[in-house]
Design an enzyme around this catalytic site. Structure first.
Site, short mmCIF file in Angstrom:
data_model
loop_
_atom_site.label_atom_id
_atom_site.label_comp_id
_atom_site.label_asym_id
_atom_site.label_seq_id
_atom_site.Cartn_x
_atom_site.Cartn_y
_atom_site.Cartn_z
N CYS A 160 0.76 -1.00 0.11
CA CYS A 160 0.00 0.01 -0.01
C CYS A 160 0.84 1.48 0.00
CB CYS A 160 -1.10 -0.19 1.27
SG CYS A 160 -2.26 1.08 1.01
N HIS A 161 0.75 1.99 1.06
CA HIS A 161 1.56 3.26 1.24
C HIS A 161 3.07 3.08 1.59
CE1 HIS A 161 -2.38 5.10 0.78
NE2 HIS A 161 -1.70 6.24 0.32
#
Length: 188
Positions: free
Chosen positions: A113-114
């Site tokens: 994800c991030h």
């Protein structure tokens, strides 16, 4: 149960407040189910706050501060996502150095994800094949990574995925790369 056995392998999970909870708990369980030993590493001590999207989730006990952590004591690193978590970690010098050490020691690193934001600031992403949450693609490309929109991308011990929907594939590849051990192409 995974077909890959990582019994006794020590896996650092580096995160802070604002982590996307399922991106911690799901890989953590996958590591445990395959026989690995997960450790929660964070900039602070005590407990940290998980999130389910923008809603507060559970709190988690921190096992070790990143300032006191040494990559030599671990077999692999997992970087969960969550925009707030990743944004705070990416500017933390201890987190950058700890992450970079895994690459210098050719050890598996998995980021979802991030989470790959930290890989940019740790200076380890140039020339690597990765994926991430779609909003990071420009940052990763500008840092020299080869970004693609895929469920999971594996490049010489570096495992990346886009979002919680990709967790089954992410977890499978995470455990597989840990079971394979060091990768010569995993460098800083």
């Amino acid at each position: 149960m995974s077909e890959h056995n990582i019994t006794g392998k020590k896996v650092a999970f580096l995160l802070t407040d604002g982590v996307e909870q399922v991106e911690l708990t799901s890989p953590w369980q996958a590591v445990k189910d395959a026989g690995g030993v997960p450790t929660l590493v964070a900039p602070g001590s005590g407990r940290l706050q998980g999130y389910n999207g923008t809603d507060k989730g559970d709190t988690f006990d921190i096992d070790l501060t990143v300032a006191d952590a040494n990559a030599s004591d671990f077999d692999a690193l997992v970087l969960p996502g969550g925009v707030v978590n990743a944004d705070h970690l990416r500017v933390d010098k201890d987190a950058q150095n700890f992450t970079r050490s895994f690459f210098e020691q050719h050890k598996p690193v998995a980021s979802i994800c991030h989470g790959p934001w930290l890989l940019i600031d740790a200076g380890v992403i140039r020339g690597r094949n990765v994926t991430s949450y779609h909003t990071l693609q420009t940052d990763l490309k500008n840092a020299g990574a080869n970004w693609s929109d895929e469920e999971v991308v594996v490049d010489q011990g570096l495992v990346t995925s886009r979002n919680p929907d990709d967790l089954p594939a992410f977890n499978s590849k995470l455990v597989e790369e840990i079971s394979e051990g060091q990768h010569a192409g995993q460098t800083a």
